[in-house]
Enzyme design. Structure first.
Site, PDB file in Angstrom:
ATOM      1  N   ASN A  57      -9.938   0.085  -0.264  1.00 16.29           N
ATOM      2  CA  ASN A  57      -8.475   0.187  -0.248  1.00 16.29           C
ATOM      3  C   ASN A  57      -7.932  -0.399  -1.551  1.00 16.29           C
ATOM      4  O   ASN A  57      -7.980  -1.605  -1.755  1.00 16.29           O
ATOM      5  CB  ASN A  57      -7.940  -0.571   0.972  1.00 16.29           C
ATOM      6  N   HIS A  99      -3.386   7.662   2.081  1.00 19.59           N
ATOM      7  CA  HIS A  99      -3.736   6.319   1.618  1.00 19.59           C
ATOM      8  C   HIS A  99      -5.148   6.017   2.126  1.00 19.59           C
ATOM      9  O   HIS A  99      -5.464   6.250   3.291  1.00 19.59           O
ATOM     10  CB  HIS A  99      -2.734   5.311   2.177  1.00 19.59           C
ATOM     11  N   CYS A 155       0.815  -1.231   0.000  1.00 24.77           N
ATOM     12  CA  CYS A 155       0.000   0.000   0.000  1.00 24.77           C
ATOM     13  C   CYS A 155       0.845   1.275   0.000  1.00 24.77           C
ATOM     14  O   CYS A 155       0.350   2.348  -0.353  1.00 24.77           O
ATOM     15  CB  CYS A 155      -0.970   0.006   1.177  1.00 24.77           C
TER      16      CYS A 155
HETATM   17  N1  COA Z   1     -18.695  -8.012   8.946  1.00 23.41           N
HETATM   18  C1  COA Z   1     -19.226  -8.263  10.134  1.00 23.41           C
HETATM   19  N2  COA Z   1     -18.496  -8.609  11.195  1.00 23.41           N
HETATM   20  C2  COA Z   1     -17.172  -8.698  11.035  1.00 23.41           C
HETATM   21  C3  COA Z   1     -16.552  -8.450   9.805  1.00 23.41           C
HETATM   22  C4  COA Z   1     -17.369  -8.098   8.728  1.00 23.41           C
HETATM   23  N3  COA Z   1     -16.877  -7.823   7.503  1.00 23.41           N
HETATM   24  N4  COA Z   1     -15.219  -8.589   9.946  1.00 23.41           N
HETATM   25  C5  COA Z   1     -15.009  -8.935  11.227  1.00 23.41           C
HETATM   26  N5  COA Z   1     -16.181  -8.998  11.884  1.00 23.41           N
HETATM   27  C6  COA Z   1     -16.417  -9.349  13.288  1.00 23.41           C
HETATM   28  C7  COA Z   1     -15.286 -10.136  13.884  1.00 23.41           C
HETATM   29  O1  COA Z   1     -15.405 -11.504  13.553  1.00 23.41           O
HETATM   30  C8  COA Z   1     -15.476  -9.873  15.353  1.00 23.41           C
HETATM   31  O2  COA Z   1     -16.483 -10.670  15.819  1.00 23.41           O
HETATM   32  P1  COA Z   1     -16.395 -11.343  17.311  1.00 23.41           P
HETATM   33  O3  COA Z   1     -16.332 -10.165  18.236  1.00 23.41           O
HETATM   34  O4  COA Z   1     -17.625 -12.135  17.379  1.00 23.41           O
HETATM   35  O5  COA Z   1     -15.119 -12.130  17.285  1.00 23.41           O
HETATM   36  C9  COA Z   1     -15.978  -8.425  15.371  1.00 23.41           C
HETATM   37  O6  COA Z   1     -16.468  -8.164  14.046  1.00 23.41           O
HETATM   38  C10 COA Z   1     -14.906  -7.413  15.712  1.00 23.41           C
HETATM   39  O7  COA Z   1     -13.773  -7.735  14.946  1.00 23.41           O
HETATM   40  P2  COA Z   1     -12.440  -6.930  15.072  1.00 23.41           P
HETATM   41  O8  COA Z   1     -11.419  -7.522  14.164  1.00 23.41           O
HETATM   42  O9  COA Z   1     -12.100  -6.779  16.527  1.00 23.41           O
HETATM   43  O10 COA Z   1     -12.939  -5.519  14.502  1.00 23.41           O
HETATM   44  P3  COA Z   1     -12.176  -4.177  14.432  1.00 23.41           P
HETATM   45  O11 COA Z   1     -12.893  -3.140  15.157  1.00 23.41           O
HETATM   46  O12 COA Z   1     -10.707  -4.322  14.721  1.00 23.41           O
HETATM   47  O13 COA Z   1     -12.325  -3.832  12.888  1.00 23.41           O
HETATM   48  C11 COA Z   1     -11.025  -3.841  10.873  1.00 23.41           C
HETATM   49  C12 COA Z   1     -11.747  -4.690  11.909  1.00 23.41           C
HETATM   50  C13 COA Z   1     -10.363  -4.790   9.864  1.00 23.41           C
HETATM   51  C14 COA Z   1     -12.023  -2.969  10.142  1.00 23.41           C
HETATM   52  C15 COA Z   1      -9.969  -2.960  11.581  1.00 23.41           C
HETATM   53  O14 COA Z   1      -9.184  -3.744  12.441  1.00 23.41           O
HETATM   54  C16 COA Z   1      -9.093  -2.242  10.619  1.00 23.41           C
HETATM   55  O15 COA Z   1      -9.533  -1.376   9.913  1.00 23.41           O
HETATM   56  N6  COA Z   1      -7.787  -2.565  10.579  1.00 23.41           N
HETATM   57  C17 COA Z   1      -6.885  -1.972   9.633  1.00 23.41           C
HETATM   58  C18 COA Z   1      -7.023  -2.690   8.335  1.00 23.41           C
HETATM   59  C19 COA Z   1      -6.360  -1.985   7.209  1.00 23.41           C
HETATM   60  O16 COA Z   1      -6.656  -0.871   6.920  1.00 23.41           O
HETATM   61  N7  COA Z   1      -5.437  -2.699   6.551  1.00 23.41           N
HETATM   62  C20 COA Z   1      -4.774  -2.239   5.400  1.00 23.41           C
HETATM   63  C21 COA Z   1      -3.665  -1.334   5.798  1.00 23.41           C
HETATM   64  S1  COA Z   1      -2.789  -0.914   4.366  1.00 23.41           S
END
Ligand code: COA
Length: 324
Positions: free
Chosen positions: A281, A251, A112
Site C-alpha cells: 500500500n 487503491h 490513501c
Molecule cells: N504476521 C503474522 N500474524 C499477524 C500479523 C502479521 N503481520 N499481523 C497480525 N497478526 C496476527 C494477529 O496478532 C492476530 O493474532 P491473534 O489471533 O493471536 O490475536 C491474528 O494475526 C489475526 O489478526 P487480525 O487483525 O484479526 O487479522 P485480520 O484477518 O483482520 O487481518 C489485516 C489483518 C490488517 C490484514 C486486515 O485487517 C486488513 O487488511 N485490514 C485493512 C487494512 C488496510 O488496508 N488499511 C489501509 C486502508 S487505506
C-alpha cells in the site's frame, strides 16, 4: 471544459523489501502476509531520499509522456500524507526543481484517497477555467511513519510516486478529445473514525512525526462498504452499468478489499489493474502507480473507460470515472 489525461509517469525507490526479509525482523511469515493481504513485496526509499524526490521523478516521466515542457504547466497539486517537512508544501519543492516559479503549487492531504482528492481539485480548477495544464502527483514515504516493530502495520505499506498531466479541452473541441477526460469525481469523508487509522504524532500534538496506528479489522469493514457505495455512485451519476468499465484501477491496499469491489461490480478479473503484490500500500501513490503501469504496458488505451477509487484515514474515500 474537460480534463483530459495526456500523460502519466511513476517512480519506485530502488530498494525492495520482500516478506521473507521482513520475517527476519518481525514475527510474521510470507504465508500470513500473502493470505491476508496479497502483498509479497514493497519498495523502501533510501536514506536521504525524500517524498519530493520520488514525486519529482514521477513528474518528469509524466511530462515526457505528455510531450509537455514543465513551463507549460499552470498548476501543481501533490497528494501526500508524508511531506518532506511540515511546511512548505512538498508541491513547492517539486515546483522549484521543475523550474516553474510563479504558478500555484500546493499539497492535498487525504491519506490513501489523496490522489482521488487531488484529481478532483485539479478537475475543478480546469472546469472553472482557472488552469489549462495541471500536474497531479501522488507521492509517499510511508516507511518513515511505520512502527517497524508492529507486525500488524509494518508489513502493509511501501514507498512510491505516480503522476499524471491533465489538459483542458473544450467539450465541443475538434481535437477528437471531446469524449475523453474526467467524467465525474465523487469525494467523501467521515471524521468520526479518526481513531481507526491515524498517525500518533504531529506538530500540534506531540511535536514528533509519530507512527501509523490502525484497527485493521474495522478499517477493512468500512473500506469494503464505502468503496462499494462510491463506485455505485460514480456509475449512477453517468448512467452507466458496470459493463461499461474497461478498467478498474483501485487503491492497492489489500487484495481482499479489491476482491470485494470486483465482486460487487461483477467485473471479470482481467479488467482489474493490480500492483498490490509488488508495491504494497503506497497510499496516495497507489492509484497513479497502477494507472501508469497499465498505460505503459498498453492495457489502457485511448478511449477506455476507467474507474479509479480509494479509501483512507479520516476516513476519506472517493472515486473518479474517466475516459482515457
Ligand atoms: N504476521 C503474522 N500474524 C499477524 C500479523 C502479521 N503481520 N499481523 C497480525 N497478526 C496476527 C494477529 O496478532 C492476530 O493474532 P491473534 O489471533 O493471536 O490475536 C491474528 O494475526 C489475526 O489478526 P487480525 O487483525 O484479526 O487479522 P485480520 O484477518 O483482520 O487481518 C489485516 C489483518 C490488517 C490484514 C486486515 O485487517 C486488513 O487488511 N485490514 C485493512 C487494512 C488496510 O488496508 N488499511 C489501509 C486502508 S487505506
Amino acid at each position: 471544459m474537460k480534463s483530459v489525461f495526456i500523460g502519466c509517469g511513476a517512480y519506485l525507490p530502488q530498494r525492495s523489501l520482500s516478506n521473507a526479509e521482513l520475517a527476519k525482523t518481525v514475527d510474521t511469515s510470507d504465508e500470513w502476509i500473502v493470505a491476508r493481504t496479497g502483498i509479497s513485496n514493497r519498495h523502501i526509499a533510501a536514506d536521504g531520499e525524500l517524498t519530493s524526490d520520488l514525486a519529482y521523478n514521477a513528474a518528469v516521466e509524466a511530462l515526457a509522456a505528455a510531450g509537455m515542457a514543465a513551463t507549460e504547466l499552470d498548476l501543481i497539486v501533490l497528494a501526500t500524507a508524508t511531506p518532506d517537512e511540515t511546511f512548505p508544501a512538498t508541491a513547492t519543492t517539486v515546483q522549484a526543481r521543475l523550474g516553474v516559479a510563479g504558478i500555484p503549487a500546493f499539497d492535498v492531504q487525504a491519506v490513501c484517497s489523496g490522489f482521488i482528492y487531488a484529481l478532483a481539485v485539479a478537475d475543478n480548477f480546469i472546469k472553472a477555467g482557472q488552469a489549462r495544464n495541471v500536474l497531479v502527483i501522488g507521492a509517499e514515504t510511508f516507511s518513515r511513519i511505520l512502527d517497524w516493530e508492529d507486525r500488524t502495520t509494518c508489513v502493509l505499506f511501501g514507498d512510491g510516486a505516480g503522476a499524471v498531466v491533465l489538459r483542458a479541452e473544450a467539450t465541443n473541441g475538434d481535437a477528437g478529445t471531446a469524449q475523453r477526460g474526467i467524467m465525474s469525481t465523487h469525494l467523501h469523508a467521515d471524521g468520526r473514525h479518526h481513531d481507526m487509522l491515524y498517525v500518533d504524532g504531529g506538530p500540534s500534538s506531540t511535536g514528533t512525526a509519530g507512527f501509523l496506528r490502525m484497527r485493521g479489522k474495522e478499517v477493512f469493514r468500512h473500506a469494503v462498504g464505502n468503496l462499494a457505495s462510491v463506485v455505485g455512485e460514480a456509475l449512477e451519476a453517468n448512467n452507466l452499468d458496470a459493463d461499461a468499465i474497461d478498467w478498474l484501477v483501485p487503491h492497492q491496499a489489500n487484495q481482499r478489499i479489491i476482491d470485494h469491489t470486483v465482486k460487487k461490480l461483477k467485473l471479470p478479473s482481467e479488467k482489474v489493474v493490480l500492483t498490490v503484490a509488488r508495491h504494497g500500500n503506497t497510499s496516495a501513490a497507489s492509484v497513479p502507480l497502477a494507472l501508469n503501469e497499465a498505460v505503459s504496458d498498453g492495457r489502457i488505451k485511448q478511449g477506455d473507460v476507467i474507474l479509479m477509487e480509494a479509501m483512507g484515514g479520516g476516513f476519506t474515500w472517493g472515486a473518479v470515472l474517466a475516459r482515457w
